[in-house]
Motif scaffolding. Structure first.
Motif, mmCIF file in Angstrom:
data_model
loop_
_atom_site.group_PDB
_atom_site.id
_atom_site.type_symbol
_atom_site.label_atom_id
_atom_site.label_comp_id
_atom_site.label_asym_id
_atom_site.label_seq_id
_atom_site.Cartn_x
_atom_site.Cartn_y
_atom_site.Cartn_z
ATOM 1 N N ASN A 223 23.619 -32.863 -9.146
ATOM 2 C CA ASN A 223 22.960 -32.435 -10.184
ATOM 3 C C ASN A 223 22.320 -33.474 -11.089
ATOM 4 O O ASN A 223 21.284 -33.356 -11.655
ATOM 5 N N THR A 224 23.244 -34.590 -11.495
ATOM 6 C CA THR A 224 22.668 -35.953 -12.362
ATOM 7 C C THR A 224 21.450 -36.650 -11.678
ATOM 8 O O THR A 224 20.811 -36.791 -12.331
ATOM 9 N N LEU A 225 21.514 -36.737 -10.291
ATOM 10 C CA LEU A 225 20.579 -37.551 -9.907
ATOM 11 C C LEU A 225 19.519 -36.761 -9.129
ATOM 12 O O LEU A 225 18.751 -37.456 -8.357
ATOM 13 N N LYS A 226 19.422 -35.363 -9.445
ATOM 14 C CA LYS A 226 18.626 -34.399 -8.945
ATOM 15 C C LYS A 226 16.994 -35.178 -9.474
ATOM 16 O O LYS A 226 16.740 -35.448 -10.707
ATOM 17 N N GLY A 227 15.977 -35.123 -8.576
ATOM 18 C CA GLY A 227 14.890 -36.031 -8.858
ATOM 19 C C GLY A 227 14.576 -37.246 -8.815
ATOM 20 O O GLY A 227 13.711 -37.853 -8.662
ATOM 21 N N MET A 228 15.802 -38.022 -8.512
ATOM 22 C CA MET A 228 15.873 -39.217 -8.091
ATOM 23 C C MET A 228 16.119 -39.507 -6.687
ATOM 24 O O MET A 228 15.737 -40.031 -5.892
ATOM 25 N N SER A 230 18.008 -36.931 -2.960
ATOM 26 C CA SER A 230 18.472 -35.730 -2.613
ATOM 27 C C SER A 230 19.954 -35.906 -2.056
ATOM 28 O O SER A 230 20.609 -37.014 -2.026
ATOM 29 N N ALA A 231 20.580 -34.745 -2.038
ATOM 30 C CA ALA A 231 22.096 -34.667 -1.520
ATOM 31 C C ALA A 231 22.021 -35.634 -0.185
ATOM 32 O O ALA A 231 23.200 -36.327 0.150
ATOM 33 N N GLU A 232 21.077 -35.298 0.577
ATOM 34 C CA GLU A 232 21.122 -35.957 1.887
ATOM 35 C C GLU A 232 20.956 -37.628 1.837
ATOM 36 O O GLU A 232 21.394 -38.490 2.598
ATOM 37 N N GLN A 233 20.209 -38.130 0.771
ATOM 38 C CA GLN A 233 19.872 -39.666 0.563
ATOM 39 C C GLN A 233 21.508 -39.975 -0.029
ATOM 40 O O GLN A 233 21.738 -41.142 0.241
ATOM 41 N N ILE A 234 21.817 -39.288 -0.750
ATOM 42 C CA ILE A 234 23.132 -39.886 -1.473
ATOM 43 C C ILE A 234 24.361 -39.978 -0.426
ATOM 44 O O ILE A 234 24.839 -40.961 -0.176
ATOM 45 N N GLU A 235 24.384 -38.965 0.694
ATOM 46 C CA GLU A 235 25.246 -39.022 1.592
ATOM 47 C C GLU A 235 24.951 -40.227 2.641
ATOM 48 O O GLU A 235 25.761 -40.677 3.220
ATOM 49 N N SER A 236 23.465 -40.256 2.867
ATOM 50 C CA SER A 236 23.279 -41.621 3.812
ATOM 51 C C SER A 236 23.768 -42.839 3.298
ATOM 52 O O SER A 236 23.718 -43.730 4.387
ATOM 53 N N VAL A 237 24.332 -43.065 2.267
ATOM 54 C CA VAL A 237 24.873 -44.542 1.798
ATOM 55 C C VAL A 237 26.340 -44.155 1.661
ATOM 56 O O VAL A 237 26.914 -45.252 1.376
ATOM 57 N N GLY A 238 26.831 -43.030 2.574
ATOM 58 C CA GLY A 238 28.211 -43.073 2.276
ATOM 59 C C GLY A 238 28.871 -42.635 0.752
ATOM 60 O O GLY A 238 30.050 -42.429 0.907
ATOM 61 N N VAL A 239 28.140 -41.707 0.117
ATOM 62 C CA VAL A 239 28.596 -41.243 -1.041
ATOM 63 C C VAL A 239 28.675 -39.883 -1.120
ATOM 64 O O VAL A 239 27.597 -39.205 -0.525
ATOM 65 N N THR A 240 29.711 -39.146 -1.355
ATOM 66 C CA THR A 240 29.771 -37.557 -1.408
ATOM 67 C C THR A 240 28.955 -37.083 -2.706
ATOM 68 O O THR A 240 29.187 -37.397 -3.779
#
Length: 263
Positions: A223-228, A230-240
């Motif tokens: 939610n906080t990083l929405k617009g910066m 996506s959930a997929e991008q966050i997951e791509s660096v190993g972060v839930t």
């Protein structure tokens, strides 16, 4: 002390008066004969007079016009002393580094009302600073040195730890000052990392992402990083995506920022 005006509340002035604390602070900077030192807010000179004989040269940055006049007069009889009557937030440390041709050591009792902005300003010059010893409100030093997972860990922790090794040295009681502040103070030493362990491709993007992540602490990164990101991008660096910002390491923030920079 009768040559000085009363401390100015508007400038957050609290002057050190405990000799033991003063000695401990100056010792923490580890001045050597060939060092160049910069003191932010010398006030009435509790630290200044101790440092003058220790360093090759000592630069003072002072905003209070009466104190500037006092230190300019004092500099007439102290060849190694230079006085800069300016707001530290507008001062370019490169001027000193270029003139002295070496890195500098920074020390200061930072006004509590602008302590975070001063720390962020100094961070721009980390490559030109050998070490910093600063006095701040105790809770600010706790936040600076906090580990992930606790309530003290936040934007200040991440931003500073990405660039510095941070040490909480000791606590300073209110009685060490005139007038005594309503809060406890603490001394921190910040040493710029010779090799940044978690490099970022864009410091501006890193700063923006960290600020955004902590803007609503109770919400998840999704939610906080929405617009910066996506959930997929966050997951791509190993972060839930479902975790909160306070659980992330500096390394994970750097990875997220680099992902954002890469687009």
């Amino acid at each position: 002390m009768n040559q000085f005006a009363a401390p100015r509340k508007s400038l957050g002035q609290n002057f050190l008066q405990d000799p033991n604390i003063i000695n401990k602070i100056v010792s923490s900077l580890g001045l050597k004969a060939n060092d160049v030192a910069l003191e932010i807010g010398p006030g009435r000179g509790a630290l200044t007079e101790l440092m003058l004989p220790l360093a090759k040269s000592l630069h003072l940055v002072e905003y209070d016009r009466d104190l500037v006049a006092y230190w300019q007069d004092r500099a007439l009889s102290a060849e190694s002393l230079s006085v800069h009557g300016v707001d530290i937030l507008k001062f370019d440390l490169t001027d000193i580094v270029d003139a002295e041709q070496q890195k500098i050591k920074v020390i200061g009792n930072l006004p509590y009302n602008i302590s975070s902005p001063v720390l962020f300003h100094l961070m721009k010059y980390a490559d030109q600073i050998e070490s910093q010893v600063v006095m701040l409100q105790k809770e600010v030093v706790q936040r600076m040195s906090a580990s992930p997972g606790g309530k003290d860990y936040g934007r200040l922790s991440v931003m500073l730890q990405q660039r510095y090794a941070i040490e909480y040295l000791f606590t300073v009681p209110p009685g060490a000052f005139f007038p005594p502040p309503k809060v406890e103070s603490a001394i921190a030493r910040l040493t710029p990392l010779a090799e940044v362990l978690h490099p970022v491709d864009s410091h501006a993007d890193f700063a923006q992402l960290v600020k955004q992540a902590f803007s609503q602490r109770r919400k998840t990164l999704r939610n906080t990083l929405k617009g910066m990101l996506s959930a997929e991008q966050i997951e791509s660096v190993g972060v839930t995506p479902s975790v909160r910002a306070e659980t992330l390491s500096v390394s994970e923030f750097a990875a997220l920022a680099n992902c954002y920079t890469a687009g």
